[in-house]
Write an enzyme that holds these catalytic residues in place. Structure first.
Site, PDB file in Angstrom:
ATOM      1  N   ASN A 222       0.826  -1.186   0.056  1.00  0.00           N
ATOM      2  CA  ASN A 222       0.027  -0.033  -0.073  1.00  0.00           C
ATOM      3  C   ASN A 222       1.115   1.179  -0.012  1.00  0.00           C
ATOM      4  OD1 ASN A 222      -1.847   2.163   0.383  1.00  0.00           O
ATOM      5  ND2 ASN A 222      -3.043   0.808   2.127  1.00  0.00           N
TER       6      ASN A 222
ATOM      7  N   ARG B  62      -2.477  -2.150  -3.843  1.00  0.00           N
ATOM      8  CA  ARG B  62      -3.604  -1.437  -3.451  1.00  0.00           C
ATOM      9  C   ARG B  62      -3.465  -0.017  -4.483  1.00  0.00           C
ATOM     10  NH1 ARG B  62      -5.293   3.200   0.678  1.00  0.00           N
ATOM     11  NH2 ARG B  62      -7.373   3.458   0.044  1.00  0.00           N
TER      12      ARG B  62
ATOM     13  N   HIS C 283     -12.172   3.502  -1.381  1.00  0.00           N
ATOM     14  CA  HIS C 283     -12.153   2.685  -0.176  1.00  0.00           C
ATOM     15  C   HIS C 283     -12.707   1.074  -0.416  1.00  0.00           C
ATOM     16  CE1 HIS C 283     -11.822   6.482   2.485  1.00  0.00           C
ATOM     17  NE2 HIS C 283     -10.716   5.849   2.515  1.00  0.00           N
TER      18      HIS C 283
ATOM     19  N   GLY D 165     -11.737   7.256   8.741  1.00  0.00           N
ATOM     20  CA  GLY D 165     -10.161   7.308   8.965  1.00  0.00           C
ATOM     21  C   GLY D 165      -9.709   8.704   8.646  1.00  0.00           C
ATOM     22  N   ASN D 166      -8.285   8.974   8.437  1.00  0.00           N
ATOM     23  CA  ASN D 166      -7.685  10.258   7.897  1.00  0.00           C
ATOM     24  C   ASN D 166      -8.441  10.651   6.466  1.00  0.00           C
ATOM     25  OD1 ASN D 166      -5.917  12.335   7.860  1.00  0.00           O
ATOM     26  ND2 ASN D 166      -4.933  11.559   6.081  1.00  0.00           N
ATOM     27  N   GLY D 167      -8.780   9.498   5.616  1.00  0.00           N
ATOM     28  CA  GLY D 167      -9.831   9.528   4.656  1.00  0.00           C
ATOM     29  C   GLY D 167     -10.830   8.704   5.170  1.00  0.00           C
TER      30      GLY D 167
ATOM     31  N   ARG E 231      -8.806  16.911   4.115  1.00  0.00           N
ATOM     32  CA  ARG E 231      -9.574  17.071   2.816  1.00  0.00           C
ATOM     33  C   ARG E 231     -10.826  17.568   3.108  1.00  0.00           C
ATOM     34  NH1 ARG E 231      -8.845  11.063   0.495  1.00  0.00           N
ATOM     35  NH2 ARG E 231      -7.306  10.675   1.763  1.00  0.00           N
TER      36      ARG E 231
ATOM     37  N   ASP F 289      -5.485  15.164  12.986  1.00  0.00           N
ATOM     38  CA  ASP F 289      -5.659  13.745  13.578  1.00  0.00           C
ATOM     39  C   ASP F 289      -6.932  13.911  14.526  1.00  0.00           C
ATOM     40  OD1 ASP F 289      -4.522  11.210  14.456  1.00  0.00           O
ATOM     41  OD2 ASP F 289      -4.523  12.474  16.295  1.00  0.00           O
TER      42      ASP F 289
ATOM     43  N   ILE G 284     -10.828   5.764  12.641  1.00  0.00           N
ATOM     44  CA  ILE G 284     -11.554   6.587  13.727  1.00  0.00           C
ATOM     45  C   ILE G 284     -12.852   5.649  13.861  1.00  0.00           C
ATOM     46  CG2 ILE G 284     -13.221   8.611  13.769  1.00  0.00           C
ATOM     47  CD1 ILE G 284     -11.291  10.029  11.857  1.00  0.00           C
TER      48      ILE G 284
ATOM     49  N   HIS H 160     -11.877   2.826  16.469  1.00  0.00           N
ATOM     50  CA  HIS H 160     -11.377   3.265  17.840  1.00  0.00           C
ATOM     51  C   HIS H 160     -11.857   4.470  18.602  1.00  0.00           C
ATOM     52  CE1 HIS H 160      -8.352   0.178  16.850  1.00  0.00           C
ATOM     53  NE2 HIS H 160      -7.794   0.808  15.918  1.00  0.00           N
TER      54      HIS H 160
ATOM     55  N   GLU I 196      -7.654  -4.532   4.725  1.00  0.00           N
ATOM     56  CA  GLU I 196      -7.492  -4.359   3.213  1.00  0.00           C
ATOM     57  C   GLU I 196      -6.595  -5.330   2.682  1.00  0.00           C
ATOM     58  OE1 GLU I 196      -8.319   0.366   2.500  1.00  0.00           O
ATOM     59  OE2 GLU I 196      -7.134  -0.322   4.154  1.00  0.00           O
TER      60      GLU I 196
END
Length: 396
Positions: A13, A93, A181, A206-208, A237, A279, A327, A330, A377
């Site tokens: 990845n 990926r 994704h 997540g971050n994305g 983003r 974050d 995210i 967790h 993934e």
């Protein structure tokens, strides 16, 4: 190699400054992850390669990684040092294959040419992914490689959802909703009993971040569009914007394409709103004292709730909501902030279960099941690579 032999697949990845990797053994005996790790800080003064087997750290060292090729050599050397078997295939990926490639497939020169021509469909991701493919080709030309596209899962989205309200010629040029994704969504669907029968929303946060509306295992809509910049508010983003904002910035502020790209992908989202971090865990730690951090969290949850309502409308109802991604897996506080205001829509979360290990987060009588399922993934890449490499072998 026989049909029943174990095959070792290296999954990559690749990003602009890091390569995450995992090596799996797949065969008649099942699936086993032998090792995982990353090459980090590629192109910086001091790079890092780390690798662990199970939960045991095995290698963690600093070394210069000026390019992808040196990073991959360091990855292969680390695997050899721990006596991991050499891979029979390498699976990558790929965020997007543009308009011409949206199914997982073996990599050849024609595919590489098409990927180079499709850079504008994923400018943040494709250059590094192509560089990793070329680096493997150069160093280990005998190892077959497989492209696993994040867009593949979304090919079942109907045209009514994937066509953008633009002149028809742009559709024929590939300007449409692709969705991303997909490898994560594929894995989650594989983990749901009865192959996700019914109406499901999967929230990969997540971050994305994106969400997918899935009916009976097939994707019917998703939040990301032509590129991974669209949809939900993300770490850095913007997600969806009124296109007039871009015209304003061009006409009033003199932004060019490069400045817009930097603004939308690197300076916006949670980072832009909070003015301190993209974050989520950092923002959660700051929210008690920093109103901007608190506002960024509130806006993230608000837009996620709106997306759930929108995708419920697309599905005509909802049987289950599944959280995944960093995210989603967790951040219990974010799951609660998303679901608690949606009780009237049938999402009744158990606050005690939400703080626990999962997978079930809803109260027993909730009309909508709420679950958390960790994504994988890498395993999906390994499975697709194994399948495609088996298919290329001549029959015995």
């Amino acid at each position: 190699m026989s049909m029943t032999a174990t095959r070792h697949i290296l999954c990559l990845n690749s990003g602009s400054s890091s390569i995450k990797f995992a090596i799996f053994a797949l065969g008649a005996g099942g699936e086993e992850k032998l090792a995982e790790g990353a090459a980090e800080r590629i192109g910086q003064r001091a790079g890092r390669v780390w690798l662990r087997q199970g939960e045991t750290p095995a290698i963690d060292r600093q070394l210069a990684l000026p390019r992808q090729q040196e990073a991959l050599k360091a990855v292969f050397a680390a695997l050899a040092e721990l006596h991991c078997p050499p891979p029979e295939g390498v699976g990558h990926r790929l965020v997007s294959g543009g308009p011409h490639h949206q199914t997982h497939r073996l990599i050849d020169d024609g595919l590489l040419r098409d990927l180079r021509a499709a850079l504008r469909f994923a400018p943040l991701h494709l250059p590094a992914e192509i560089a990793a493919i070329e680096a493997v080709q150069t160093a280990w030309p005998h190892i077959p490689q497989v492209a696993c596209f994040d867009t593949a899962f979304h090919q079942t989205i109907p045209e009514i959802a994937s066509r953008l309200p633009l002149p028809r010629n742009l559709w024929h040029e590939g300007v449409r909703k692709y969705g991303f994704h997909g490898l994560s969504y594929e894995y989650i669907v594989s983990q749901i009993p009865a192959r996700a029968d019914g109406k499901t929303i999967i929230a990969h946060l997540g971050n994305g971040a994106s969400m997918a509306a899935v009916r009976n295992g097939q994707c019917r809509d998703t939040t990301m569009g032509l590129t991974p910049t669209g949809g939900l508010v993300m770490g850095t983003r913007s997600g969806d914007l009124d296109p007039g904002v871009l015209l304003y910035l061009m006409e009033e502020k003199g932004y060019d394409a490069g400045q817009l790209e930097r603004l939308l992908n690197h300076l916006s989202g949670l980072l832009g709103i909070s003015a301190c971090s993209g974050d989520m865990q950092t923002l959660l730690n700051l929210r008690g004292d920093d109103p901007h951090a608190r506002q960024a969290i509130d806006i993230f949850a608000y837009h996620a709730r709106k997306a759930i309502g929108s995708l419920m409308a697309a599905l005509g109802g909802l049987d289950r909501l599944i959280f995944t991604g960093g995210i989603g897996e967790h951040a219990a506080a974010i799951r609660w902030a998303i679901c608690q205001p949606l009780r009237a829509l049938g999402l009744e979360m158990d606050p005690v279960a939400n703080e626990g290990p999962g997978p079930h987060l809803s109260v027993p009588h909730s009309p909508v099941d709420i679950l958390v399922i960790p994504t994988n993934e890498d395993l999906m890449i390994a499975r697709h690579s194994h399948r495609l490499l088996l298919a290329r072998e001549p029959p015995r």
